[in-house]
Design a protein around this motif. Structure first.
Motif, PDB file in Angstrom:
ATOM      1  N   HIS A  63      -5.036  -1.325   7.036  1.00  0.00           N
ATOM      2  CA  HIS A  63      -5.722  -0.117   6.394  1.00  0.00           C
ATOM      3  C   HIS A  63      -4.814   0.432   5.154  1.00  0.00           C
ATOM      4  O   HIS A  63      -5.109   1.287   4.774  1.00  0.00           O
ATOM      5  CB  HIS A  63      -6.016   0.645   7.135  1.00  0.00           C
ATOM      6  N   GLY A  64      -3.612  -0.154   5.010  1.00  0.00           N
ATOM      7  CA  GLY A  64      -2.803   0.055   4.050  1.00  0.00           C
ATOM      8  C   GLY A  64      -1.901   1.486   4.107  1.00  0.00           C
ATOM      9  O   GLY A  64      -1.725   2.218   3.056  1.00  0.00           O
ATOM     10  N   GLN A  65      -1.710   1.829   5.363  1.00  0.00           N
ATOM     11  CA  GLN A  65      -0.953   2.935   5.568  1.00  0.00           C
ATOM     12  C   GLN A  65       0.339   2.680   5.606  1.00  0.00           C
ATOM     13  O   GLN A  65       1.098   2.566   6.610  1.00  0.00           O
ATOM     14  CB  GLN A  65      -1.606   3.437   7.039  1.00  0.00           C
ATOM     15  N   LYS A  96      -6.015  -8.003   2.551  1.00  0.00           N
ATOM     16  CA  LYS A  96      -6.422  -6.449   1.755  1.00  0.00           C
ATOM     17  C   LYS A  96      -5.691  -6.426   0.317  1.00  0.00           C
ATOM     18  O   LYS A  96      -6.080  -5.662  -0.372  1.00  0.00           O
ATOM     19  CB  LYS A  96      -6.241  -5.467   2.483  1.00  0.00           C
ATOM     20  N   GLY A  97      -4.794  -7.162  -0.061  1.00  0.00           N
ATOM     21  CA  GLY A  97      -4.102  -7.356  -1.127  1.00  0.00           C
ATOM     22  C   GLY A  97      -2.893  -6.170  -1.450  1.00  0.00           C
ATOM     23  O   GLY A  97      -2.768  -5.439  -2.269  1.00  0.00           O
ATOM     24  N   ASP A  98      -2.347  -5.298  -0.150  1.00  0.00           N
ATOM     25  CA  ASP A  98      -1.489  -4.555  -0.445  1.00  0.00           C
ATOM     26  C   ASP A  98       0.151  -5.040  -0.290  1.00  0.00           C
ATOM     27  O   ASP A  98       0.555  -5.282   0.808  1.00  0.00           O
ATOM     28  CB  ASP A  98      -1.481  -3.657   0.883  1.00  0.00           C
ATOM     29  N   LEU A  99       0.384  -5.360  -1.388  1.00  0.00           N
ATOM     30  CA  LEU A  99       2.035  -5.827  -1.576  1.00  0.00           C
ATOM     31  C   LEU A  99       2.814  -4.955  -0.913  1.00  0.00           C
ATOM     32  O   LEU A  99       3.880  -5.407  -0.333  1.00  0.00           O
ATOM     33  CB  LEU A  99       2.064  -5.707  -3.069  1.00  0.00           C
ATOM     34  N   GLU A 100       2.749  -3.766  -0.956  1.00  0.00           N
ATOM     35  CA  GLU A 100       3.837  -2.746  -0.359  1.00  0.00           C
ATOM     36  C   GLU A 100       3.723  -2.932   1.009  1.00  0.00           C
ATOM     37  O   GLU A 100       4.975  -2.893   1.769  1.00  0.00           O
ATOM     38  CB  GLU A 100       3.760  -1.433  -0.879  1.00  0.00           C
TER      39      GLU A 100
END
Length: 177
Positions: A63-65, A96-100
């Motif tokens: 979920h990119g948290q 999801k594409g969340d590099l960080e």
């Protein structure tokens, strides 16, 4: 709420425990890092799993948290625990594409490959969905662009199958170099 009588247990009922657990999983999904940090400091298991085998870290990653991922890693959540489908947190973040989040997981000890039980790697997930920055990062961290899954599919073949032209070309140049 009734008063507790001497000798009565203060333990939660099963229903109360399940409700509490669902609330904790929601904290990870929604990114309430501050409250989750307090619960972890009080002894909450950082590798708590839900009925699908998802850990708090898996949910936060998917979920990119970012802040929640940092908190969980600070409390020694295991970035290598797969869910019941064999998926890793790094593969979920790559999908999801969340590099960080991918970076945080690698810095927190996640395998750069992040292979699922069928051999599908985080690089394959990134390639399939045209996540060029994640492809660059994973390869820079040592991910194998020639790896194959259980069906013999490479990251480039996965990208081509999904019509991800940019990552297919990116990988073609790497493999032919």
């Amino acid at each position: 709420m009734s008063e507790q009588k001497p000798g009565e247990s203060t333990r939660m009922s099963d229903d109360e425990a399940l409700e509490f657990a669902e609330q904790v999983f929601d904290l990870a999904r929604q990114g309430n890092a501050e409250l989750l940090d307090k619960l972890l400091e009080k002894g909450l298991n950082p590798d708590l799993r839900n009925h699908k085998g998802d850990t708090l870290l898996m949910l936060a990653s998917y979920h990119g948290q970012q802040e929640t991922v940092q908190v969980l890693l600070k409390h020694h959540a295991d970035p290598e625990i797969r869910n019941d489908n064999g998926q890793s947190p790094i593969a979920g973040a790559a999908f999801k594409g969340d590099l960080e989040v991918v970076r945080l997981l690698v810095e927190g000890g996640a395998s750069v490959e992040g292979a699922s039980l069928d051999g599908r790697t985080a690089l394959m997930m990134a390639a399939m969905f045209n996540r060029t920055a994640i492809v660059d990062y994973l390869i820079g961290q040592g991910a194998d662009p020639r790896a194959t899954d259980a069906k013999g599919v490479t990251p480039m073949a996965a990208a081509l199958a999904m019509g991800a032209a940019e990552t297919a070309e990116q990988l073609r140049q790497l493999v032919s170099a």
